[in-house]
Scaffold this motif. Structure first.
Motif, mmCIF file in Angstrom:
data_model
loop_
_atom_site.group_PDB
_atom_site.id
_atom_site.type_symbol
_atom_site.label_atom_id
_atom_site.label_comp_id
_atom_site.label_asym_id
_atom_site.label_seq_id
_atom_site.Cartn_x
_atom_site.Cartn_y
_atom_site.Cartn_z
ATOM 1 N N LEU A 252 -29.443 17.881 -6.075
ATOM 2 C CA LEU A 252 -28.559 16.794 -5.664
ATOM 3 C C LEU A 252 -27.153 17.361 -5.470
ATOM 4 O O LEU A 252 -26.579 17.928 -6.398
ATOM 5 C CB LEU A 252 -28.546 15.686 -6.725
ATOM 6 C CG LEU A 252 -27.694 14.467 -6.419
ATOM 7 C CD1 LEU A 252 -28.237 13.709 -5.203
ATOM 8 C CD2 LEU A 252 -27.642 13.537 -7.623
ATOM 9 N N PRO A 253 -26.584 17.214 -4.269
ATOM 10 C CA PRO A 253 -25.277 17.818 -3.987
ATOM 11 C C PRO A 253 -24.091 16.978 -4.457
ATOM 12 O O PRO A 253 -22.978 17.127 -3.965
ATOM 13 C CB PRO A 253 -25.290 17.939 -2.465
ATOM 14 C CG PRO A 253 -26.117 16.793 -2.015
ATOM 15 C CD PRO A 253 -27.180 16.635 -3.069
ATOM 16 N N LEU B 105 -28.198 6.904 -2.368
ATOM 17 C CA LEU B 105 -27.936 6.351 -3.696
ATOM 18 C C LEU B 105 -27.240 5.000 -3.596
ATOM 19 O O LEU B 105 -27.565 4.078 -4.342
ATOM 20 C CB LEU B 105 -27.129 7.339 -4.532
ATOM 21 C CG LEU B 105 -27.933 8.546 -5.012
ATOM 22 C CD1 LEU B 105 -27.030 9.568 -5.676
ATOM 23 C CD2 LEU B 105 -29.049 8.118 -5.961
ATOM 24 N N THR B 106 -26.315 4.863 -2.670
ATOM 25 C CA THR B 106 -25.654 3.572 -2.463
ATOM 26 C C THR B 106 -26.695 2.513 -2.120
ATOM 27 O O THR B 106 -26.704 1.415 -2.673
ATOM 28 C CB THR B 106 -24.599 3.663 -1.341
ATOM 29 O OG1 THR B 106 -23.617 4.637 -1.708
ATOM 30 C CG2 THR B 106 -23.932 2.321 -1.090
ATOM 31 N N GLU C 64 -19.551 11.605 -9.483
ATOM 32 C CA GLU C 64 -19.601 10.993 -8.151
ATOM 33 C C GLU C 64 -20.677 9.914 -8.085
ATOM 34 O O GLU C 64 -20.456 8.842 -7.509
ATOM 35 C CB GLU C 64 -19.852 12.054 -7.078
ATOM 36 C CG GLU C 64 -18.668 12.950 -6.838
ATOM 37 C CD GLU C 64 -18.985 14.117 -5.917
ATOM 38 O OE1 GLU C 64 -18.176 14.364 -5.003
ATOM 39 O OE2 GLU C 64 -20.035 14.782 -6.103
ATOM 40 N N VAL C 65 -21.825 10.186 -8.677
ATOM 41 C CA VAL C 65 -22.912 9.205 -8.693
ATOM 42 C C VAL C 65 -22.477 7.976 -9.490
ATOM 43 O O VAL C 65 -22.699 6.841 -9.062
ATOM 44 C CB VAL C 65 -24.216 9.817 -9.255
ATOM 45 C CG1 VAL C 65 -25.290 8.763 -9.407
ATOM 46 C CG2 VAL C 65 -24.692 10.960 -8.353
ATOM 47 N N GLN C 66 -21.822 8.198 -10.621
ATOM 48 C CA GLN C 66 -21.324 7.085 -11.422
ATOM 49 C C GLN C 66 -20.294 6.261 -10.635
ATOM 50 O O GLN C 66 -20.308 5.030 -10.682
ATOM 51 C CB GLN C 66 -20.693 7.593 -12.727
ATOM 52 C CG GLN C 66 -20.214 6.482 -13.647
ATOM 53 C CD GLN C 66 -21.343 5.644 -14.217
ATOM 54 O OE1 GLN C 66 -22.296 6.181 -14.770
ATOM 55 N NE2 GLN C 66 -21.247 4.326 -14.083
ATOM 56 N N SER C 67 -19.442 6.933 -9.873
ATOM 57 C CA SER C 67 -18.433 6.197 -9.097
ATOM 58 C C SER C 67 -19.080 5.355 -8.000
ATOM 59 O O SER C 67 -18.597 4.255 -7.695
ATOM 60 C CB SER C 67 -17.378 7.142 -8.516
ATOM 61 O OG SER C 67 -17.880 7.881 -7.439
#
Length: 145
Positions: A10-11, A101-102, A16-19
């Motif tokens: 995962l790049p 992810l979004t 970032e994923v949490q944000s």
């Protein structure tokens, strides 16, 4: 809180994923206190999940499983499919992974683009807003689903 599992390819960072999750919760007014587990899986596993839970015998890029406010959500993300799709679309893989992810998080927050054309338009609008807010390019949006 978002927890990543087996996501070496995962790049995006965990922050970032949490944000992205936080932005989805804010944009949709979703409370979002329950845990969200993001697990990166291979094509064999994503295909089995897609067949078992959606009746579709094909690999896919991402699936969302929601269990209710207390138990949280599981996201299965197949990076090999995501990488191939990003190449086809000539999209940056970071932007594309953020889009997937979004999209998955919006499902977890209760949106369903398959429900109606209005819900589809609303989902795409939220995707653009969240990606922009989090610093990603939404160019990869066309024909994702």
């Amino acid at each position: 809180m978002v927890v990543l599992s087996h996501c070496r390819d995962l790049p995006l960072s965990e922050a970032e994923v949490q944000s992205i999750w936080d932005a989805v919760c804010t944009k949709t007014k979703y409370k979002g206190g329950e845990p969200v587990a993001v697990r990166c899986v291979d094509e064999k596993e994503i295909r089995l999940l897609n067949q078992t839970y959606r009746g579709k015998d094909a690999s896919t890029n991402v699936l969302t499983f929601s269990y209710g406010a207390e138990e949280g959500h599981d996201i299965a993300l197949c990076m090999s499919v995501a990488i191939a799709e990003a190449r086809e679309r000539k999209a940056d893989i970071r932007d594309y992974a953020a889009l997937l992810l979004t999209h998955a998080f919006l499902h977890a927050a209760g949106l369903d683009h398959e429900h109606s054309s209005e819900e589809d338009a609303r989902t795409r609008s939220f995707e653009r807003a969240v990606l922009t807010q989090c610093g990603f390019v939404s160019q990869a949006l066309s024909d994702v689903y």
